[in-house]
Structures are given as structure tokens and as C-alpha cells.
Design a protein around this motif. Structure first.
Motif, PDB file in Angstrom:
ATOM      1  N   LEU A 385      33.808  27.455  55.752  1.00 41.93           N
ATOM      2  CA  LEU A 385      33.410  28.211  54.561  1.00 41.93           C
ATOM      3  C   LEU A 385      34.501  29.193  54.138  1.00 41.93           C
ATOM      4  CD1 LEU A 385      29.678  28.898  55.493  1.00 41.93           C
ATOM      5  CD2 LEU A 385      30.457  27.586  53.514  1.00 41.93           C
ATOM      6  N   ILE A 386      35.082  29.906  55.103  1.00 39.81           N
ATOM      7  CA  ILE A 386      36.132  30.865  54.780  1.00 39.81           C
ATOM      8  C   ILE A 386      37.397  30.155  54.317  1.00 39.81           C
ATOM      9  CG2 ILE A 386      37.542  32.765  55.653  1.00 39.81           C
ATOM     10  CD1 ILE A 386      34.563  33.371  55.332  1.00 39.81           C
ATOM     11  N   LEU A 387      37.757  29.062  54.975  1.00 41.63           N
ATOM     12  CA  LEU A 387      38.961  28.319  54.567  1.00 41.63           C
ATOM     13  C   LEU A 387      38.831  27.776  53.155  1.00 41.63           C
ATOM     14  CD1 LEU A 387      39.864  26.361  57.842  1.00 41.63           C
ATOM     15  CD2 LEU A 387      41.083  28.310  56.835  1.00 41.63           C
ATOM     16  N   LEU A 388      37.633  27.340  52.779  1.00 37.26           N
ATOM     17  CA  LEU A 388      37.424  26.850  51.410  1.00 37.26           C
ATOM     18  C   LEU A 388      37.677  27.951  50.385  1.00 37.26           C
ATOM     19  CD1 LEU A 388      34.239  24.611  51.828  1.00 37.26           C
ATOM     20  CD2 LEU A 388      36.562  23.851  51.255  1.00 37.26           C
ATOM     21  N   TRP A 389      37.397  29.191  50.753  1.00 34.49           N
ATOM     22  CA  TRP A 389      37.632  30.295  49.820  1.00 34.49           C
ATOM     23  C   TRP A 389      39.107  30.441  49.491  1.00 34.49           C
ATOM     24  CZ3 TRP A 389      40.187  34.655  48.672  1.00 34.49           C
ATOM     25  CH2 TRP A 389      39.623  35.472  47.682  1.00 34.49           C
ATOM     26  N   PHE A 390      39.970  30.048  50.415  1.00 29.87           N
ATOM     27  CA  PHE A 390      41.412  30.200  50.207  1.00 29.87           C
ATOM     28  C   PHE A 390      42.017  29.070  49.370  1.00 29.87           C
ATOM     29  CE2 PHE A 390      40.743  33.140  53.648  1.00 29.87           C
ATOM     30  CZ  PHE A 390      41.652  34.148  53.389  1.00 29.87           C
ATOM     31  N   THR A 391      41.167  28.294  48.731  1.00 36.48           N
ATOM     32  CA  THR A 391      41.674  27.230  47.849  1.00 36.48           C
ATOM     33  C   THR A 391      41.585  27.705  46.395  1.00 36.48           C
ATOM     34  OG1 THR A 391      39.467  26.171  47.907  1.00 36.48           O
ATOM     35  CG2 THR A 391      41.103  25.419  49.507  1.00 36.48           C
ATOM     36  N   LEU A 392      40.741  27.110  45.602  1.00 42.36           N
ATOM     37  CA  LEU A 392      40.625  27.464  44.182  1.00 42.36           C
ATOM     38  C   LEU A 392      40.177  28.905  43.941  1.00 42.36           C
ATOM     39  CD1 LEU A 392      39.118  24.190  42.662  1.00 42.36           C
ATOM     40  CD2 LEU A 392      41.465  25.041  42.474  1.00 42.36           C
ATOM     41  N   PRO A 393      39.203  29.452  44.716  1.00 43.73           N
ATOM     42  CA  PRO A 393      38.790  30.838  44.460  1.00 43.73           C
ATOM     43  C   PRO A 393      39.941  31.839  44.574  1.00 43.73           C
ATOM     44  CG  PRO A 393      37.134  29.740  45.778  1.00 43.73           C
ATOM     45  CD  PRO A 393      38.298  28.795  45.691  1.00 43.73           C
ATOM     46  N   LEU A 394      40.801  31.694  45.559  1.00 41.14           N
ATOM     47  CA  LEU A 394      41.920  32.620  45.716  1.00 41.14           C
ATOM     48  C   LEU A 394      42.886  32.517  44.537  1.00 41.14           C
ATOM     49  CD1 LEU A 394      43.509  34.700  47.312  1.00 41.14           C
ATOM     50  CD2 LEU A 394      44.567  32.824  48.604  1.00 41.14           C
ATOM     51  N   SER A 395      43.175  31.300  44.116  1.00 39.68           N
ATOM     52  CA  SER A 395      44.082  31.112  42.976  1.00 39.68           C
ATOM     53  C   SER A 395      43.496  31.737  41.713  1.00 39.68           C
ATOM     54  CB  SER A 395      44.339  29.618  42.750  1.00 39.68           C
ATOM     55  OG  SER A 395      44.956  29.028  43.873  1.00 39.68           O
ATOM     56  N   MET A 396      42.195  31.548  41.504  1.00 43.83           N
ATOM     57  CA  MET A 396      41.559  32.105  40.314  1.00 43.83           C
ATOM     58  C   MET A 396      41.523  33.628  40.383  1.00 43.83           C
ATOM     59  SD  MET A 396      40.312  31.598  37.366  1.00 43.83           S
ATOM     60  CE  MET A 396      40.079  29.809  37.329  1.00 43.83           C
ATOM     61  N   LEU A 397      41.276  34.188  41.551  1.00 45.81           N
ATOM     62  CA  LEU A 397      41.262  35.642  41.698  1.00 45.81           C
ATOM     63  C   LEU A 397      42.621  36.237  41.323  1.00 45.81           C
ATOM     64  CD1 LEU A 397      40.045  38.337  42.612  1.00 45.81           C
ATOM     65  CD2 LEU A 397      40.802  37.779  44.937  1.00 45.81           C
ATOM     66  N   LYS A 398      43.686  35.629  41.811  1.00 43.23           N
ATOM     67  CA  LYS A 398      45.027  36.132  41.490  1.00 43.23           C
ATOM     68  C   LYS A 398      45.301  36.032  39.986  1.00 43.23           C
ATOM     69  CE  LYS A 398      47.146  35.257  46.003  1.00 43.23           C
ATOM     70  NZ  LYS A 398      48.174  34.497  46.757  1.00 43.23           N
ATOM     71  N   LYS A 399      44.802  34.971  39.364  1.00 39.14           N
ATOM     72  CA  LYS A 399      44.978  34.811  37.925  1.00 39.14           C
ATOM     73  C   LYS A 399      44.223  35.901  37.167  1.00 39.14           C
ATOM     74  CE  LYS A 399      44.272  31.496  34.154  1.00 39.14           C
ATOM     75  NZ  LYS A 399      43.763  30.138  33.793  1.00 39.14           N
ATOM     76  N   VAL A 400      42.987  36.186  37.589  1.00 41.07           N
ATOM     77  CA  VAL A 400      42.176  37.226  36.948  1.00 41.07           C
ATOM     78  C   VAL A 400      42.847  38.590  37.104  1.00 41.07           C
ATOM     79  CG1 VAL A 400      39.985  38.473  37.055  1.00 41.07           C
ATOM     80  CG2 VAL A 400      39.997  35.977  37.182  1.00 41.07           C
ATOM     81  N   MET A 401      43.328  38.880  38.295  1.00 41.61           N
ATOM     82  CA  MET A 401      43.980  40.168  38.538  1.00 41.61           C
ATOM     83  C   MET A 401      45.251  40.323  37.701  1.00 41.61           C
ATOM     84  SD  MET A 401      43.501  40.600  42.691  1.00 41.61           S
ATOM     85  CE  MET A 401      44.359  42.186  42.698  1.00 41.61           C
ATOM     86  N   LYS A 402      46.000  39.241  37.545  1.00 42.33           N
ATOM     87  CA  LYS A 402      47.212  39.278  36.725  1.00 42.33           C
ATOM     88  C   LYS A 402      46.872  39.549  35.274  1.00 42.33           C
ATOM     89  CE  LYS A 402      51.248  36.511  35.409  1.00 42.33           C
ATOM     90  NZ  LYS A 402      51.939  35.200  35.552  1.00 42.33           N
ATOM     91  N   GLU A 403      45.818  38.900  34.757  1.00 45.54           N
ATOM     92  CA  GLU A 403      45.398  39.111  33.369  1.00 45.54           C
ATOM     93  C   GLU A 403      44.929  40.548  33.153  1.00 45.54           C
ATOM     94  OE1 GLU A 403      42.504  36.212  32.328  1.00 45.54           O
ATOM     95  OE2 GLU A 403      43.897  34.524  32.436  1.00 45.54           O
ATOM     96  N   ARG A 404      44.206  41.091  34.128  1.00 45.83           N
ATOM     97  CA  ARG A 404      43.753  42.472  34.004  1.00 45.83           C
ATOM     98  C   ARG A 404      44.937  43.431  33.969  1.00 45.83           C
ATOM     99  NH1 ARG A 404      38.463  43.920  35.225  1.00 45.83           N
ATOM    100  NH2 ARG A 404      39.227  45.910  36.030  1.00 45.83           N
ATOM    101  N   THR A 405      45.949  43.179  34.762  1.00 47.84           N
ATOM    102  CA  THR A 405      47.145  44.011  34.764  1.00 47.84           C
ATOM    103  C   THR A 405      47.857  43.941  33.419  1.00 47.84           C
ATOM    104  OG1 THR A 405      47.437  43.692  37.144  1.00 47.84           O
ATOM    105  CG2 THR A 405      49.345  44.463  35.897  1.00 47.84           C
ATOM    106  N   GLU A 406      47.975  42.736  32.871  1.00 46.78           N
ATOM    107  CA  GLU A 406      48.646  42.551  31.573  1.00 46.78           C
ATOM    108  C   GLU A 406      47.871  43.228  30.448  1.00 46.78           C
ATOM    109  OE1 GLU A 406      48.929  38.346  31.316  1.00 46.78           O
ATOM    110  OE2 GLU A 406      50.716  38.208  32.602  1.00 46.78           O
ATOM    111  N   ASN A 407      46.542  43.310  30.593  1.00 46.72           N
ATOM    112  CA  ASN A 407      45.692  43.936  29.579  1.00 46.72           C
ATOM    113  C   ASN A 407      45.533  45.449  29.795  1.00 46.72           C
ATOM    114  OD1 ASN A 407      45.271  41.466  28.294  1.00 46.72           O
ATOM    115  ND2 ASN A 407      43.464  41.009  29.553  1.00 46.72           N
ATOM    116  N   GLY A 408      46.214  45.960  30.811  1.00 47.55           N
ATOM    117  CA  GLY A 408      46.141  47.396  31.078  1.00 47.55           C
ATOM    118  C   GLY A 408      44.880  47.828  31.780  1.00 47.55           C
ATOM    119  N   GLN A 409      44.166  46.883  32.423  1.00 44.69           N
ATOM    120  CA  GLN A 409      42.946  47.216  33.165  1.00 44.69           C
ATOM    121  C   GLN A 409      43.294  47.441  34.629  1.00 44.69           C
ATOM    122  OE1 GLN A 409      40.884  43.518  31.651  1.00 44.69           O
ATOM    123  NE2 GLN A 409      39.179  44.954  31.469  1.00 44.69           N
ATOM    124  N   PHE A 410      42.895  48.577  35.144  1.00 37.15           N
ATOM    125  CA  PHE A 410      43.209  48.933  36.540  1.00 37.15           C
ATOM    126  C   PHE A 410      42.280  48.237  37.500  1.00 37.15           C
ATOM    127  CE2 PHE A 410      42.697  51.886  40.187  1.00 37.15           C
ATOM    128  CZ  PHE A 410      43.986  51.767  40.687  1.00 37.15           C
TER     129      PHE A 410
END
Length: 410
Positions: A385-410
Motif C-alpha cells: 500500500l505504501i509503495l503504491l503511493w510512491f507511484t502516480l500519487p507522488l508525481s501528482m503531489l509534486k505537480k500540485v505543489m509546483k503549480e501552487r508555487t507558480e501561483n504564489g500560494q504558500f
């Protein structure tokens, strides 16, 4: 649905979440207190004890089956009306189950009681997200999570007491009393819905709304990350009585003491989240929490190769995993909730359906695997279960965090 959102967590502002968490506590006790008493229930109905696990399965199934309607309906007629009606319905089903005379009607009412799970997740949580500013909402969810952890701590103890000294009927009476108190608290403290913010579209548009939500790749991935993160702890709660008492020879007292570090770490993680969520970019605690959970899962797996120390590696590993979940789950929930622009009642309902059915499938599959492979099955299920989290969910989380940074959201 009130406006403006609450940004400061004062005592007055917390009265609504406090009433909601009382209802949530009652609903969780509906599983954690009743499940240990199921052996007494099956004896009273003259059926095999193999029926006992079905009480939890039907409870979860009821939670998943009604989610498609509850959230969208609350978008249209208001969160408060649906939440109050749900609390009242849950109370009535707890009282009606006292009149059952066979296991079939008992499980039917367990199914109906399970709808309380969806009222909380699809309506109550959505109301919290709407009434509180982003980081304040995360703090509220973390505090609520801490308070509801008393259900798995107290439930088995009270359930065991009922088996030995009183009838299981008293458990449902106590739960009904808590639900009534929660209903009164919600009626007084929950903010009223603003008519201008209610969805004006007819109910026949529900399916098109759900279509938009389920076609949203970000929503699907971020929501799937939630059960991957919390199912290891749910597996512990459901299987630890068998693992510790039957497989490892713990006494009832030792079993209860073993829960303290595991669930205590979950509380500690949530408390730390409340303290640090304002200091780091949203999502940073997830990048710390999930690797921490992976370390815990690996410690449990290592214990399989040193049987004389497995008890210690199991409890230490689960404690580390619980801490990791505590420090990241509320943030994960917020990011998943906000991953779609569709009305939040519909989004919360979609989340509830995906999560409830995931819980039902994984718990049942894990139970079957555990019957055949025991401790090895539990250890591997947690790790996978934990290893599965390190696939698509981790990639999507990093993408969301990058977009928030670009939009000026802390």
C-alpha cells in the motif's frame, strides 16, 4: 457554505467542529464498540460466529452506497439540513436495531447505520472545508481526527465489558444518546447555509456533475492517495486483535497497552501538523510523512526474519507508520477536495465512494490473505500500500505543489 471563511481557530469557531466530531465519534463507536460484541450477537441469534465480520462489512458498504446522493443533495438544499437529518436517521436506526430478532435484519440495519459515515465525510467534512480558511481547515480536520481516535481506544474495552457483564443492546443505546447530543450541538452551532450559494441546478444533473469529477485525472489520483495512506492503520485496527491475542498470545490487558503507542503516535503526528502547517509549503509534511510510513513498513517486514523480536518490530513499525499518517493525512484530504471545481458536496461524495469501496475491498482481501498467510500477509499488505503511493500519487503531489508555487500560494 458561510462567507467569509474563518481564519482564526477560536473556541466559538470550534463549536461546530466539536458538535460534528461528537457525531463522528458516535458513528465510529458504531463499529469499534459493536465489533467486539459481535460474538455475543451471533450467540443471541443462534448463528455461526463467521457472521461477525459481516457487521463491519455491511457498515462500510452502507457508507459507500448512499454517497452518490447525499453530497449533491446537500449542495442543493443545504449542508445543515442534510447533516441534521443524517444524525437523526442514524439515531433512529440505532434504536430500531434493538428490536431485531435475526441476523439478517440486524445486518440490514447495520447497512443503514453505515450511511452515517457518508453524512460525515460527504457533508460534514465539506462544510468544514467551506467554512474555514485553507490552513485553518487543515488544523480543524487534524484536531477532529485526534478526538475520534478515542473510539478505537475505548470501543474494544467497552465492547469486551458488554460481552462479560451486560447486553450488547446497551451499546446501541449509548451510541444513540451520543448521536442525539451531537444533533443538538449541530442545530445550535453549525453555520446556516447561505441561500445565494446553494446550487440551483436540478437533481437530474447529478450524473453529469459526477462525470466531470471522475474524468478529472488529478482528482482520481489525489483521492486514491488517501486510502493508500490510511489503510495500513485500518488494517491494524481490524486485524490486531487476531494478531496480538490469537497469534502472539497477548492478554486482553497487553492488547490494550499495545494500542497506546500506535494510536498515540497518530495523535502526536496530527498535533505536530497543527503546529507546523503554517510554516511550510502545503504538501511538505506529506513528503516527510509518507517516507516515514515506508520506514515503518520495512521495520515490520524485517521482523519476519527475526521471529523472537517480531512483536517489538511490529509495534515499533506500526507506531512509526501511524506518526507518518498523522502528519500528512489532513493535508492530503484538503488537496484531494480542492482538486475539482465541481460543487464541494459532489466532490466530497465522490471521494467518499472511492474511499469506502477501497476500504471494503482491501479489508476483505486482506482478511482472506491473513487467514491463509497470517503475519506475512499483514506485513506485505502494509508495504505494498505504501509503495503504491510512491507511484502516480507522488508525481501528482509534486505537480500540485509546483503549480501552487507558480501561483504564489504558500
Amino acid at each position: 457554505m458561510s462567507n467569509p471563511q474563518i481564519s482564526k481557530l477560536t473556541l466559538a469557531a470550534f463549536l461546530f467542529p466539536l458538535a460534528l466530531v461528537l457525531f463522528e465519534f458516535a458513528v465510529y463507536l458504531g463499529n469499534d464498540l459493536i465489533q467486539p460484541a459481535m460474538l455475543s450477537v451471533t450467540r443471541d441469534f443462534g448463528v455461526s460466529s463467521s457472521w461477525a465480520p459481516s457487521a463491519m462489512s455491511f457498515y462500510l458498504l452502507g457508507g459507500g452506497c448512499i454517497a452518490w446522493l447525499v453530497g449533491p443533495l446537500s449542495d442543493r438544499i443545504g449542508r445543515k439540513k442534510i447533516l441534521l437529518a443524517g444524525a437523526l436517521f442514524f439515531t433512529i436506526t440505532c434504536l430500531l436495531i434493538l428490536l431485531t430478532s435475526n441476523i439478517q435484519s440486524f445486518l440490514g440495519l447495520r447497512f443503514l447505520q453505515g450511511m452515517g459515515l457518508t453524512v460525515i465525510s460527504a457533508v460534514g467534512y465539506a462544510a468544514v472545508q467551506e467554512n474555514f480558511e485553507e490552513r485553518t481547515a487543515i488544523k480543524v480536520m487534524a484536531i477532529m481526527g485526534n478526538m475520534t481516535l478515542f473510539a478505537p481506544l475505548l470501543g474494544p474495552i467497552i465492547g469486551a465489558f458488554m460481552i462479560d457483564y451486560v447486553s450488547w443492546h446497551w451499546g446501541f443505546i449509548g451510541i444513540a444518546v451520543l448521536a442525539v447530543l451531537a444533533w443538538l450541538g449541530l442545530k445550535v452551532a453549525m453555520p446556516n447555509d447561505q441561500t445565494s450559494q446553494l446550487v440551483k441546478r436540478p437533481l437530474n444533473t447529478i450524473w453529469s456533475d459526477f462525470g466531470k469529477v471522475f474524468k478529472n485525472k488529478r482528482f482520481i489520483i489525489m483521492t486514491s492517495a488517501l486510502p493508500l495512506a490510511c489503510l495500513p492503520i485500518m488494517l491494524w485496527i481490524s486485524l490486531s486483535p487476531i494478531m496480538l491475542v490469537e497469534k502472539l498470545g497477548f492478554s486482553s490487558m497487553q492488547y490494550g497497552l499495545a494500542q497506546i503507542p500506535v494510536l498515540g503516535a497518530l495523535i502526536l503526528g496530527s498535533v505536530i501538523l497543527v503546529k507546523v502547517v503554517d510554516k511550510y509549503p502545503l504538501g511538505q509534511t506529506i513528503l516527510f510523512g509518507l517516507p516515514t510510513m515506508l520506514i515503518g513498513a520495512l521495520i515490520i517486514l524485517i521482523g519476519l526474519f527475526i521471529p523472537s523480536y517480531f512483536v517489538w518490530t511490529l509495534i515499533i513499525g506500526m507506531t512509526i507508520m501511524s506518526f507518518g499518517e498523522g502528519i500528512c493525512f489532513s493535508v492530503l484530504y484538503r488537496l484531494a477536495m480542492m482538486s475539482s471545481d465541481v460543487s464541494k458536496g459532489t466532490v466530497a461524495s465522490a471521494m467518499s465512494m472511492l474511499m469506502m469501496f477501497s476500504y471494503f475491498i482491501v479489508l476483505e482481501l486482506s482478511r482472506i490473505l491473513f487467514e491463509n498467510y497470517a503475519l506475512v500477509a499483514f506485513s506485505l499488505c502494509c508495504l505494498v500500500l505504501i509503495l503504491l503511493w510512491f507511484t502516480l500519487p507522488l508525481s501528482m503531489l509534486k505537480k500540485v505543489m509546483k503549480e501552487r508555487t507558480e501561483n504564489g500560494q504558500f
